[in-house]
Design an enzyme around this catalytic site. Sequence first.
Site, PDB file in Angstrom:
ATOM      1  N   SER A 235       0.831  -1.198   0.000  1.00 51.13           N
ATOM      2  CA  SER A 235       0.000   0.000   0.000  1.00 51.13           C
ATOM      3  C   SER A 235       0.874   1.259   0.000  1.00 51.13           C
ATOM      4  O   SER A 235       1.673   1.456  -0.910  1.00 51.13           O
ATOM      5  CB  SER A 235      -0.959  -0.049   1.191  1.00 51.13           C
ATOM      6  OG  SER A 235      -1.949   0.944   1.096  1.00 51.13           O
ATOM      7  N   ASP A 370     -10.397  -3.387  -5.407  1.00 53.38           N
ATOM      8  CA  ASP A 370      -9.842  -2.639  -4.280  1.00 53.38           C
ATOM      9  C   ASP A 370     -10.667  -1.369  -4.086  1.00 53.38           C
ATOM     10  O   ASP A 370     -10.679  -0.496  -4.956  1.00 53.38           O
ATOM     11  CB  ASP A 370      -8.381  -2.285  -4.567  1.00 53.38           C
ATOM     12  CG  ASP A 370      -7.673  -1.643  -3.376  1.00 53.38           C
ATOM     13  OD1 ASP A 370      -8.369  -1.074  -2.505  1.00 53.38           O
ATOM     14  OD2 ASP A 370      -6.438  -1.708  -3.321  1.00 53.38           O
ATOM     15  N   HIS A 401      -8.325  -4.669  -0.749  1.00 52.27           N
ATOM     16  CA  HIS A 401      -7.095  -3.949  -0.410  1.00 52.27           C
ATOM     17  C   HIS A 401      -6.293  -4.763   0.594  1.00 52.27           C
ATOM     18  O   HIS A 401      -6.674  -4.881   1.768  1.00 52.27           O
ATOM     19  CB  HIS A 401      -7.418  -2.568   0.164  1.00 52.27           C
ATOM     20  CG  HIS A 401      -6.213  -1.691   0.311  1.00 52.27           C
ATOM     21  ND1 HIS A 401      -5.639  -1.036  -0.755  1.00 52.27           N
ATOM     22  CD2 HIS A 401      -5.447  -1.383   1.394  1.00 52.27           C
ATOM     23  CE1 HIS A 401      -4.588  -0.350  -0.349  1.00 52.27           C
ATOM     24  NE2 HIS A 401      -4.440  -0.552   0.960  1.00 52.27           N
TER      25      HIS A 401
END
Length: 447
Positions: A235, A370, A401
């Site tokens: 991320s 996501d 995610h």
Amino acid sequence: MCVHTRESTELKCVKSVLFFRIIMNTHESDVSTISPELPAMFDGMKLAAVATVLYIIVRCLNLKSPTAPPDLTYQDTALNRFLLKSCPQLTKEYIPPLLWGKSGHLQTALYGKLGRVSSPHPSGVRKYLPMQDGATATFDLFEPMGDHRTGDDITMVICPGIGNHSEKHYIRTFVDYAQKDGYRCAVLNHLGALPNIELTSPRMFTYGCTWEFASMVGYIKRTYPQTQLIVVGFSLGGNIVCKFLGENTMNQERVLCCVSVCQGYSALRAQETFLQWDQFRRFYNFLMADNMKKIILSHRHSLFAGSSVKKIDADLSRLYTATSLMQIDDNIMRKFHGHSSLKEYYEKESCVHYIHNVKVPLLLVNSADDPLVHDSLLTIPRTLAAKKPNVIFSLTLHGGHLGFFEGAVLFPQPLTWMDKVIVGYANAMCQWEKQKPPCQNEVKLEL
């Protein structure tokens, strides 16, 4: 007179009883007339309600969505063909848990609240690195549980997601898996993320600051002069590692490859999508902003108190009322590095301006469902992979995610597709480097 009254009362009672029976008979007659229709009507309503609930479940859980292998974008080179052959997770069908795994929201929620299933507890040593501005970077070092399959010394340098650290369940699960495969792991703890570690300067982690990660990588290179590096970012960490490698070619020395998972590539483009309600992105923005507020306020004495010239000028009342990451970034985060505006902060700290300088093999992984990364942002890695021979872009249909859970029906497996694909890709790269002629190693960074 009294007799007359009693008889009148009895007569009235008899009449009332007769009248009540007539009414009841009439009602029973009406009920017997419509009763055959009522059950059918109620059954129809029940069926309609059940059908509606099932429709909502199917739509929300995305049960009709098919499973498929990742959608890959890459150039047809000898290295890419070898990697795809040696890392089957990239070409085989990714199968999430049947009942809920096709919902990006549930995958994301399960990662956010639970992290992983049956998360292990790898044993590591915490390292403290003083920085030039007075800050203290920390990372946790985990030694391998056995020899690597190539016999070489390989270290994974890992950068977690926003506000995360080595104690998060998804990090612990991945580290344990990598250790068992012969990798040493160094995991950065984002500055200010650990609740029991005080800040030593009025600065904490930001979206694209690479100082702490660079300090950790430098320590690993000095301490283990023979080791080679696998760079991994999750991320926000994916943005940091790609920016770090692209900032300076020297940063790519002794790096075998890089893997980035679920990053958004451009904060400037992402900020507009975070204010939209599709995929409940505005709600996720609120939750992340609330978490950032808690982290900042836990260090408010180090960041805002006192009379040091290094203390940043921030309006805490605006922080308390902030409902989005953009408001916090504008009021607090951009000021840590002296950016004059939010736009400048996002432009300078996004890897989109540096990632094209990365020469080592680069695997970029995203999920189509996501809820945090808008589809428009995925044109960045797709275009990059189409133009650069060292880049593979893998887009799964499901995974949310940082979820990527696998399983048959209901219960997910402890290891995720994400864990397996990172280690599988790293193993393939190590094998490629091992069998490659020495002269090719010397010109790798010049390609």
